[in-house]
Write a protein that holds these residues in place. Sequence first.
Motif, short mmCIF file in Angstrom:
data_model
loop_
_atom_site.label_atom_id
_atom_site.label_comp_id
_atom_site.label_asym_id
_atom_site.label_seq_id
_atom_site.Cartn_x
_atom_site.Cartn_y
_atom_site.Cartn_z
N LEU A 280 0.77 -1.30 0.05
CA LEU A 280 -0.01 0.04 -0.04
C LEU A 280 0.73 1.21 0.08
O LEU A 280 0.46 2.28 -0.61
CB LEU A 280 -0.87 -0.07 1.45
N LEU A 281 1.89 1.41 0.73
CA LEU A 281 2.79 2.42 0.77
C LEU A 281 3.51 2.54 -0.43
O LEU A 281 3.66 3.68 -0.98
CB LEU A 281 3.75 2.39 2.14
N GLU A 282 3.95 1.53 -1.02
CA GLU A 282 4.61 1.71 -2.46
C GLU A 282 3.65 2.35 -3.33
O GLU A 282 3.89 3.07 -4.46
CB GLU A 282 5.18 0.37 -2.91
N VAL A 283 2.24 2.02 -3.47
CA VAL A 283 1.27 2.72 -4.34
C VAL A 283 1.26 4.13 -4.14
O VAL A 283 0.85 4.53 -5.23
CB VAL A 283 0.02 1.95 -3.86
N ILE A 284 1.70 4.63 -3.15
CA ILE A 284 1.44 6.17 -3.07
C ILE A 284 2.43 6.80 -4.18
O ILE A 284 1.96 7.84 -4.59
CB ILE A 284 2.20 6.56 -1.56
N ASN A 285 3.63 6.43 -4.52
CA ASN A 285 4.37 6.81 -5.66
C ASN A 285 3.88 6.40 -6.89
O ASN A 285 4.51 6.88 -7.80
CB ASN A 285 5.84 6.29 -5.42
N ASN A 286 2.71 5.76 -7.05
CA ASN A 286 2.19 5.10 -8.20
C ASN A 286 1.83 6.62 -9.14
O ASN A 286 1.13 7.37 -8.72
CB ASN A 286 1.02 4.23 -8.09
#
Length: 991
Positions: free
Chosen positions: A636-642
């Motif tokens: 979920l946290l990596e998706v923030i940079n999507n």
Amino acid sequence: MELESEKFTEIGCYFYRATPVIMELQTTKYTPANALEILQSLSKSISLGKDLVAKCKRGDHSMSDAELRSTMLQLLGVIRRMGECLSLIPSSTFRGQEYAEVAVLSLSKEMLNAHFDIQVLHTKELESQMDLQAREEQAPLELDLYSVSVEVSMNSSMNSKSYDMPLPIEYFGSTSLSSQSSDHSTSRSISLPKVAQYIEPLYETFYCPLTKEIMDDPVTIESGVTYERKAITAWFEKFETSGDIFCPTTGKKLMSRGLNTNVALKTTIEEWKDRNDAERIKVSRAALSLAGSDRMVLEAIKDLQTVCQRKQYNKVQVRNVGVLPLLTKLLEYKDRNVRCAAMELLRQLVVEDDEGKEMIAETMDISILIKLLSSSHRPVRHESLLLLLELSSTRSLCEKIGSIPGGILVLITFKINWSIDVFAAEIADQILRNLERNPDNIKCMAENGLLEPLMHHLNEGSEEIQMEMASYLGEIVLGHDSKINVPGRAASTLIRMVHSGNSLTRRIAFKALMQISSHHPSCKILVEAGIVQVMAEEMFIRIIHNEPMNSKEEAAAILANILESGLEHHSLQVNSHGHTMVSDYVVYNIIYMLKNSTPDELNVHLIRILQCLTKSPKPMATIVSVIKETEASYSLLEVINNPHDELAVAAIKLLTTLSPYLGHTLVERLCKTRGQPENLIQCPTETIHITEKQAVSAKFLAKLPHQNLTLNLALSARNVVPTILQTINLIQRSGTRTSRYASAYLEGLIGILVRFTTTLYEPQILFLARTHNFTSVFTELLMKTSCDEVQKLAAIGLENLSSESINLSKPPQIKSKKFMKFFSLPKSLSVGSSKKKSVSLCPVHRGACSSQNTFCLIDAKAVDRLLACLYHENVEVVEAALSALCTLLDEKVDVDKSVSMLSEVNAIQHVLNVVKEHRQEVLQQKSFWMIERFLVKGGNKQASDISQDRLLPATLVSAFHHGDVNTRQMAEKILRHLNKMPNFSASTYTM
């Protein structure tokens, strides 16, 4: 003259047909150069014609054979000279009137080639012929064909003895040029004369002796006389016995009622009618081309209607001579009666004739008919509807009619408003049914609110039609009423298409279901139709290899729509094993899919589903447990940079919801994520560029545990505070209304500043708060915004800062302390002065205080603003303001001096007003605490002021009876101070 009467009739027709041309030549705006010469020549010819006709009219004068022959030859010369004059009219006179030019040239040619076969008998021969005629009238045999006057058929009031009377010559309308000018100047209407009814010469034997009308079905009886079948049959029926029957013409008794069809005569009459119809069509066409007056046009149309009614082939003739373009032009005629008549004739020409409809469609702009539907004249509306009905019966024209902008909408309006015009509603309904044969029309109907055709074909049509209708349902934007009615009729069919259709069918059905489920009231119907089980199967179980679509994505979107509709999650069963949407089975499957590499669109919908499930306690606990134990939080946290903003926004919203339960875990993993947390804060160049992602990112940082020093130090190290202050300044200058996300973004930014005030024990954070003068920032925000959340956060920030003032306030040193300033405040937030100030002791904190260094509320002049917030309607704002004021009455400060200072600004009255206006327990506790402080430390004056409040005792008694333990204790203390309860303390206070 009687024998040659048909020649006079023909001459009269030429005069009549030339009359409109002369009038047009007089009135046209494209007057030719030789107009005067032509008119003068025509005038001479007409004058000569009038003289010759007048000579023939004189009843007291008998003409010799030679005189009669000479007169007719002179009339023939007049006709030819007039034809020659008409041929001199140049083409420039007929600009834009092609058919008028053709009509005039045709008439000129006919007049130049006119020829009369004059066979005048000598007087004795004429007398013998008339005697023979008299004898034959009494004979049983029928006469041979011979010329008679057309007056018989034109004036039914004349008796049967007037057959041989000559037709009055002025009936032909031959007038002089001067008389025409006079008629034109008085605006006399031009009309078709009755002679146009019978232009071809006719014969006496055409007429029935009984009806005096031309026969349609001639039959010969026993006496040898020919009658119309219907007329003689009616005559026979008058007699009871056959022996009494006699011939109505000869008086001869008849022995038989037998009727024999006179085939020869019937054929001759039919041929005559055909020739006559052809000539009448030409005359009427010329009249329509000239359109000299409303009356002329109406009579020409009426004559064409009569001709078309007689024989189907006449419709073909009418179309072939170029009448259709003229009628089409008349649809925009100024007179509405003409428009009605033109549409009625057009409808007559196309009834049961597809070829005629195609010709009209090629000739006419059908949009004109659509415009006429909006006419204020009801007959015009009705005729245009009837014509459209005929045209719509042809499949090839349905597409053309439906493609006209606004056409279907107008028809639907007629259909819906049936109470206003029942006839129009019925015809419009029939037209719409015809238009249903074209699928594009069905789509247009649905877009304009008529969904019945689409629903019918979706449920009853072939597989191909069902696919097409379902695709329309997925494309069009439905109105509110349509969204309510569609699901009940379409759900079962669409779900069946998803479950058993091929790839293309499934794709179309999924798209339609996504469209329907996006309207939340429709979701209940979809659930009742069993959509949840089908979508869950698509997501968790069903695998179709080599399918060119990802059904999981559509299924997840539909499930997300259903969950967001507000239905009870525990009642949504996903399979036959008893699992529901709140079961661990669902949560584990969704998180498992989320952890694996799945398309962005699918991840968006999976996160939406989890976001909805967090509203229920059971799945919320499961989600927290699974995310904490697995690597899902990293996903979920990596998706923030999507770069896919919708996915990033959905993930941040879910993380914000989970932050109260996983706050410290999320902080730990956030700080390990590349580019975080600083990338969550970006300064827009203008407020209009504030995005939803920026707003939810700021809110996420603000909602993470405030006391988490790791995150606060990370933010401080990334130097985010100047960016935050700059953005706050920008939003304050531009206003929050410039962007829909400006308010949310401002709240998030203030929340991030507040989180720093909870860890002031850390030197780096303390230096940050002093450098940027947080006290002044929060004080300004109290009054410079209309946002409740911002005011609440500002008051909380001031409370946290003021709590540290007593620890930071120290006695003044001998040497003045210089503060290094590496950063500067925005001008709108800076309240400091560049000039040196003399340091004075703060009476409340007992040391050298300032708003910037010790966060003193008194020096920041924040007290008045906090007191003003006590009148706010939002309870949370009032609570935050009270909490900030309570820091000035804490045991660590000089309470006596603080009460004295607050008394100067009449603070106790503001607090008493809070007690009067609010009944929330948290506000009562804080208010009672402050009142008790004033009673203990304020002396007699404060006690007197408080006791004078008439509502306070009742409020205290109510709180003592119904409040919690803390509230009751505080209420009891105040009641004892006010002598409302016995005081068992050794130091009893008396009023």
